[in-house]
Motif scaffolding. Structure first.
Motif, PDB file in Angstrom:
ATOM      1  N   UNK A  55      -7.074   4.142 -12.325  1.00 11.09           N
ATOM      2  CA  UNK A  55      -6.411   4.498 -11.087  1.00 11.09           C
ATOM      3  C   UNK A  55      -6.453   3.315 -10.139  1.00 11.09           C
TER       4      UNK A  55
ATOM      5  N   UNK B 279      -2.390  -1.576  -1.134  1.00 10.29           N
ATOM      6  CA  UNK B 279      -2.337  -1.312   0.293  1.00 10.29           C
ATOM      7  C   UNK B 279      -1.395  -2.255   1.003  1.00 10.29           C
TER       8      UNK B 279
ATOM      9  N   UNK C  61      -0.258  -3.450   4.955  1.00  9.84           N
ATOM     10  CA  UNK C  61      -0.508  -3.317   6.387  1.00  9.84           C
ATOM     11  C   UNK C  61      -1.915  -2.861   6.671  1.00  9.84           C
TER      12      UNK C  61
ATOM     13  N   UNK D 142      -4.924   3.622   4.557  1.00  8.51           N
ATOM     14  CA  UNK D 142      -6.230   3.671   3.914  1.00  8.51           C
ATOM     15  C   UNK D 142      -6.106   4.384   2.578  1.00  8.51           C
ATOM     16  N   UNK D 143      -7.023   4.071   1.698  1.00  9.57           N
ATOM     17  CA  UNK D 143      -6.986   4.704   0.393  1.00  9.57           C
ATOM     18  C   UNK D 143      -8.381   5.095  -0.063  1.00  9.57           C
ATOM     19  N   UNK D 144      -8.461   6.204  -0.771  1.00  7.94           N
ATOM     20  CA  UNK D 144      -9.748   6.730  -1.202  1.00  7.94           C
ATOM     21  C   UNK D 144      -9.661   7.085  -2.672  1.00  7.94           C
TER      22      UNK D 144
ATOM     23  N   UNK E 183     -10.980   1.428 -11.780  1.00 12.33           N
ATOM     24  CA  UNK E 183     -10.135   1.571 -10.590  1.00 12.33           C
ATOM     25  C   UNK E 183     -10.162   0.269  -9.816  1.00 12.33           C
ATOM     26  N   UNK E 184      -9.004  -0.167  -9.339  1.00 18.21           N
ATOM     27  CA  UNK E 184      -8.932  -1.380  -8.535  1.00 18.21           C
ATOM     28  C   UNK E 184      -8.134  -1.086  -7.275  1.00 18.21           C
ATOM     29  N   UNK E 185      -8.648  -1.515  -6.137  1.00 14.28           N
ATOM     30  CA  UNK E 185      -7.915  -1.367  -4.877  1.00 14.28           C
ATOM     31  C   UNK E 185      -7.692  -2.755  -4.307  1.00 14.28           C
ATOM     32  N   UNK E 186      -6.459  -3.077  -3.993  1.00 15.60           N
ATOM     33  CA  UNK E 186      -6.217  -4.404  -3.425  1.00 15.60           C
ATOM     34  C   UNK E 186      -4.901  -4.414  -2.674  1.00 15.60           C
ATOM     35  N   UNK E 187      -4.587  -5.559  -2.121  1.00 13.03           N
ATOM     36  CA  UNK E 187      -3.260  -5.729  -1.524  1.00 13.03           C
ATOM     37  C   UNK E 187      -2.490  -6.648  -2.466  1.00 13.03           C
TER      38      UNK E 187
ATOM     39  N   UNK F 125      -1.270  -9.873  -3.775  1.00 11.97           N
ATOM     40  CA  UNK F 125      -1.869 -11.181  -3.540  1.00 11.97           C
ATOM     41  C   UNK F 125      -0.845 -12.141  -2.957  1.00 11.97           C
ATOM     42  N   UNK F 126      -1.332 -13.002  -2.067  1.00 11.07           N
ATOM     43  CA  UNK F 126      -0.467 -14.002  -1.425  1.00 11.07           C
ATOM     44  C   UNK F 126       0.151 -14.905  -2.477  1.00 11.07           C
TER      45      UNK F 126
ATOM     46  N   UNK G  46       3.474  -3.155 -10.895  1.00 11.67           N
ATOM     47  CA  UNK G  46       2.240  -2.390 -10.663  1.00 11.67           C
ATOM     48  C   UNK G  46       2.367  -0.978 -11.231  1.00 11.67           C
TER      49      UNK G  46
END
Lengths: 480, 425, 248
Positions: free
Chosen positions: A390, A394, A396, A400-402, A420-424, A426-427, A451
């Motif tokens: 999962x 994100x 802005x 938020x994410x949980x 599980x990976x949470x990120x924005x 990448x630049x 994604x």
């Protein structure tokens, strides 16, 4: 008070108030009580067992408390304000597309929906020229030649009551939760599908083919039964944004798969999400569950959830039959002030069962996205396998994410893997695309599509293109 | 079957009365404690209720100040202590600095109710916004009558670890003890502390609270080893406040307790701080272990890792709840949480709840969890090299549990020796 | 006539650290320039700036591409004007296949040129033809961008994209690092095939292996933030003999 008396009273009321006879729904009183439930059952001509089912569910519902554990905030729902019976006639008196919200029309165009279809979806009275009824009837007759039953729930109750009696409430008992109890007492209509032994359904069944599919009921009830060795793919919903005055939608979907049967249930949901400031929008509180009853059976849940102010649902699978397989693929996109608390439960009961969970969530704006998953392995469920991935993306700084997974194993032969990976974004990925001449919006779109690839690739062909366009559309304005 | 609601209310009243009578408590503590007690009454902290329903606090005496029997602790210890080691002995929550302690070390260990220490404790709670508080922490605040305070002065680097050897023993029927440890590392200091617990009686309920403050650029390695054979109830909390550029490494090896609750709360308050946590559990017979790990990223460029490895067998149960929490407006946070469990019998069970609570988008967080049995491929490989299946499994378990410990670290030897003792019992 | 690239008095800081100091360079149409220098002298920073990535940098001085001030253009605008950067460490984009990626940016370019989007089948055939030149198998198209690629494959992917976009100005950042001889030769051949009098390239390299396979117009040595010496191809031999520090 007998049913006839009730109707009499209402009809008398009508006359004393001086209303002219219009659409039935205009007269149905709001609120819920035993009398109203009896009335609903009576209007639909339901057999006694179903009336009892409704009444028992209602009796249970009034003892229950609305759950508050969800990671969602919403205004209190006044259950007495809701009208629990919806007539099959057109609700909105829209005579032409000019009366429809121009925003919606713009979206229809962007999604490439043909004009005739646009009219149907907006509730515009269908042209005499376009006779959808005959098209639908021929289609259903073709299916019947295979023994496949596909009709509205109400129709199934009158034509196939034994089947309904055998299966209703067996996968999602009315006592399961607050909203399933509510649904079980006042459900309006929905779909019924039965695939007989050894039959592979030749077409993907979709809600389009139900008469009055555009009138989405508030408390839909769907039952799909796949007998031994059969298989079917079912598509629910469409990509067009559907606005509804009713705020709460509490549907129940039950799926039963017998030995060797396969059921794939795909949902694309783009209900009205509320405006940019989070006012309005639909609350989508659904209970969906499938049971892999037979050996080697398989159930797949697919969902692309982009709309609704609040989505609160966990399509789950009980893996009872040995060697059965359960899969869950989900994309959830939230923007502005939307909230989503979604996920799945895979309950391993039989031996050698396996499950796969792939959930991708994207949160932008001020939205909140929660993944809640459970993998439960009972002691006698030997030699099971589970893989869960999962990931959250994100956008802005206000979203938020949980992620709240629960993994519970009660024997020594389970093999469970969870990541599980949470990120924005990448630049570096973004710059790589910009340097090749893609603007920021297009770059974000293709990266997000990548994604979500694992999930999108599992969708049936019909939904694939629409889902991709919908994804791009829903990310508009999310960047920055 | 005890009347659980009776004990429930009895315990609440007992605590409330004691709370108000104990003049050492400040106003803030009282109001927080009452808030917590009310929340318990409303069943908000359901997980701890089993403690509440099994223990009659009034019937528990505070542990006596002395140990009546002679404990040959040198034979019990799984590691060597030389004459020159820095050792602090704790006997039933009374602290003695060992003769071998080098006098050139500038460390203060004094009674915890010294007012300046107390002030630092209150500041600790204020700094993390009272988020370190939980039921057992508050119980410890109310009832603790002694503790250990270690202060490491600025720029001080201690190469040899400090060993704190805690022994508990009683002749009474039911005793409860509330050890409190407060470690304060000032700027630029480096220290490692080994906290070793040995509870000899099964009639002792142990509610330990360890509070650690790391000032800027300080480093601490903290080892917790619970090597009791059996204990009635054990709860330990580790709470850490980290300031700028501090590094906290902790290794926790818990190997005892019929009913064990562990709380670890790390608050990364300062920029660029790093924390790493390695938890190892080996549960057998009817042990029940519950861990609640929370790391809070409250500043930019913070990095955390948490590795949890547990093995359950016989009838034991293990629950691991871990969360990475990232505040909004925190930039460049990195977090990793991995929990892996081995289930060795069909009557044991494991529950893993790895959580991510992310409120900032400039993050890169991941968590992973696995549950399985021993890796059959590895076992088969070892047996083809002449090692018996039993031995291969033991080797595998050792490899699995010690995965995140550096091989040349003294802690590795400790864990190994304890594991070997267990396997051959 | 405008130069293709005109850099004057470029000074760049990252925080307090000065990376480039009064850097000057002119590149004309049809020219091949090489910049060599020890590690950490700002070669990669220069490449990034020329492609439009100025995040975290404090810049003074002027850079003009075909008369346009680069500082006023977004990276995608620069790219559409014909600037191409072959990255030293190309990034991975999981889930996005190469063919999808290529089609996206080719269509973006065509839109800029007021052309219709490519026909899918024709485009796939065109790409496969180019892939043959780089000895890349067909399945390469359907893998995620740079996901699980070897170092050599990543560099070939950069050159493949170059062949598709046919840029006016190509910046090659260490294209020769990590390549075996055969791949190096292949890449050099393909880069040369794009040479003509209307486009130019800037080759940034640490070693000079790729220069064995092509002619170059100018070789510059970058040290301490600016160009310390400019020469022809024979300058390379001098560097090999004496090392960077001893060049006067």
């Amino acid at each position: 008070m007998s049913d006839n008396k009730i109707i009499e009273n209402i009809v008398n009321k009508e006359y004393t108030a001086g209303f002219e006879s219009k659409v039935e729904s205009d007269f149905f009183p709001s609120g819920i009580n035993e009398d109203i439930i009896r009335l609903i059952s009576n209007i639909k001509n339901e057999p006694d067992f179903l009336l009892n089912f409704r009444l028992n569910a209602y009796k249970k519902w009034i003892t229950m408390k609305e759950p508050s554990w969800g990671n969602v905030n919403y205004n209190k729902i006044n259950y007495n304000d809701i009208i629990y019976y919806s007539s099959p006639k057109v609700k909105k008196n829209v005579s032409s597309l000019e009366d429809v919200d121009p925003e919606i029309l713009k979206t229809y165009e962007k999604l490439g929906i043909p004009l005739q279809e646009q009219k149907r979806l907006s509730g515009v009275a269908v042209d005499a020229v376009f006779d959808s009824v005959s098209v639908i009837t021929t289609f259903k007759d073709d299916l019947l030649k295979y023994g496949i039953i596909f009709c509205s729930f109400t129709e199934a109750v009158s034509k196939y009551p034994d089947l309904i009696k055998k299966y209703i409430g067996k996968v999602v008992p009315y006592s399961d939760n607050y909203f399933s109890a509510l649904n079980s007492s006042v459900f309006s209509d929905g779909s019924f599908c039965y695939i007989p032994k050894d039959v592979v359904c030749p077409v993907d069944l979709s809600t389009y083919f139900r008469i009055n599919a555009s009138r989405v009921g508030q408390f839909e009830r769907t039952l799909i039964i796949a007998d031994k060795n059969s298989s079917v793919t079912y598509l629910e919903g469409c990509t067009a944004p559907i606005r509804d005055e009713n705020q709460l939608h509490a549907a129940v979907v039950e799926i039963v798969a017998h030995d060797n049967a396969k059921v794939k249930y795909s949902t694309v949901q783009n209900w009205y999400p509320g405006n940019k400031d989070g006012i309005g929008g639909i609350y989508n509180f659904v209970t969906k569950r499938g049971i892999c009853l037979g050996k080697y059976s398989k159930i797949v849940w697919n969902q692309v959830e982009v709309g609704s102010a609040i989505t609160w649902k966990y399509p789950s699978i009980i893996l009872k039959g040995d060697n059965s397989i359960g899969e869950f693929y989900s994309i959830s996109v939230t923007n502005n002030y939307q909230q989503a608390d979604t996920g799945t439960k895979m309950i391993h009961v039989g031996k050698n069962t396996s499950s796969v969970i792939i959930s991708k969530s994207i949160s932008a704006g001020h939205s909140k996205s929660t993944y809640r998953g459970m993998v439960l392995v009972l002691s006698k469920a030997k030699n099971i396998k589970n893989y869960t991935k999962c990931d959250s993306l994100l956008f802005g700084n206000n979203s938020s994410t949980y992620t709240f997974p629960i993994i519970r194993a009660m024997n020594s032969s389970s093999n469970i893997e969870h990541e599980a990976v949470t990120s924005k974004i990448s630049e570096d990925q973004l710059f790589y695309c910009l340097q090749r001449g893609l603007d920021e919006e297009s770059s974000v779109c293709i990266i997000v599509n990548g994604f979500c690839k694992q999930v999108i690739s599992e969708l049936p062909m019909e939904f694939l293109m629409e889902a991709q366009r919908l994804l791009d559309l829903s990310l508009e304005g999310a960047i920055g | 079957m005890r009347n659980t609601s009776f004990l429930f209310n009895k315990n609440f009243d007992y605590i409330k009365n004691n709370l108000l009578l104990n003049k050492k408590n400040k106003d803030m503590e009282i109001s927080n404690a009452i808030k917590y007690i009310d929340n318990y009454k409303k069943n908000i902290f359901k997980d701890d209720l089993s403690f509440f329903n099994d223990i009659d606090l009034e019937n528990f005496d505070l542990l006596e100040d002395y140990i009546s029997e002679k404990i040959d602790f040198k034979s019990i210890l799984p590691f060597d202590i030389s004459k020159n080691s820095n050792v602090i002995l704790c006997l039933n929550n009374n602290y003695y600095i060992y003769k071998g302690f080098s006098s050139s070390i500038k460390i203060n260990s004094i009674n915890i109710f010294n007012p300046s220490v107390f002030k630092k404790l209150l500041k600790f709670e204020e700094e993390n916004n009272y988020k370190c508080l939980n039921f057992f922490y508050i119980l410890n605040n109310i009832f603790s009558n002694n503790g250990l305070y270690i202060y490491i002065p600025p720029n001080f680097i201690l190469k040899e670890p400090i060993y704190i050897l805690n022994f508990f023993s009683t002749t009474k029927n039911n005793s409860i003890v509330y050890p409190k440890k407060f470690f304060y590392s000032d700027d630029n200091s480096e220290v490692s502390i080994v906290d070793y617990y040995f509870n000899k009686s099964s009639n002792i309920a142990n509610n330990i609270n360890t509070i650690i403050n790391l000032n800027t650029y300080s480093k601490m390695e903290y080892y917790y080893i619970n090597n009791s054979l059996l204990s009635a109830f054990s709860s330990y909390s580790i709470n850490v406040n980290q300031k700028k550029n501090s590094i906290f490494k902790s290794n926790v090896f818990s190997f005892a307790g019929i009913y064990n609750k562990n709380y670890v709360n790390i608050f990364m308050l300062g920029k660029k701080s790093e924390s790493s946590f390695n938890g190892i559990k080996y549960l057998n017979s009817k042990m029940s272990d519950y861990s609640d790990f929370n790391v809070n990223h409250l500043a930019d460029e913070t990095v955390s890792t948490c590795y949890f490895r547990g093995l359950v067998t016989d009838f034991s149960k293990c629950t691991f709840k871990g969360s990475i929490n990232i505040d909004s407006n925190v930039k460049h946070a990195l977090g990793e949480l991995k929990c892996n469990a081995l289930v060795m019998s069909d009557s044991s069970s494991v529950t893993l709840l790895p959580k991510l609570n992310i409120k900032s988008y400039d993050v890169n967080c991941m968590h992973g969890a696995t549950v399985g049995f021993v890796n059959e491929d590895i076992i088969k490989y070892m047996t083809t090299r002449g090692i018996s299946r039993e031995e291969s499994i033991i080797l595998f378990i050792n490899l699995f549990l010690c995965f995140y410990i550096e091989r040349n670290n003294f802690f590795y030897k400790i864990v190994r020796s304890i594991l070997i003792k267990t396997f051959f019992i | 006539m405008e130069k293709l690239l005109h850099i004057s008095d470029l000074t760049v800081y990252i925080g307090n650290k000065r990376i480039l100091n009064n850097f000057n360079l002119n590149i004309d149409y049809g020219e091949t320039h090489v910049i060599m220098g020890p590690n950490g002298t700002g070669k990669s920073t220069l490449a990034k700036i020329l492609a439009g990535d100025i995040k975290g940098l404090t810049i003074s001085g002027k850079i003009f591409f075909e008369g346009f001030d680069i500082m006023l253009l977004k990276p995608e605008e620069l790219a559409l004007k014909g600037v191409f950067l072959a990255f030293q460490h190309p990034v991975v984009i999981p889930g996005l296949t190469n063919i999808q990626f290529f089609r996206s940016f080719i269509n973006s370019k065509r839109k800029y040129e007021n052309l219709d989007p490519v026909d899918i089948i024709e485009f796939t055939i065109e790409v496969k033809e180019l892939m043959k030149k780089l000895k890349l198998k067909d399945e390469f198209l359907y893998r995620s961008v740079n996901d699980g690629f070897s170092g050599g494959e990543k560099k070939k992917n950069e050159v493949l994209q170059m062949l598709l976009l046919k840029p006016k100005f190509t910046i090659l950042d260490e294209i020769d690092s990590g390549l075996d001889i055969d791949s190096l030769k292949l890449i050099a051949e393909n880069i040369i095939s794009l040479f003509d009098k209307n486009n130019s390239r800037l080759i940034i390299t640490h070693y000079n292996r790729i220069l064995d396979y092509m002619d170059v117009d100018y070789v510059h040595i970058l040290n301490n933030g600016s160009i310390v010496k400019t020469g022809r191809k024979d300058l390379i031999i001098e560097i090999e003999k004496m090392g960077y520090e001893n060049i006067k």
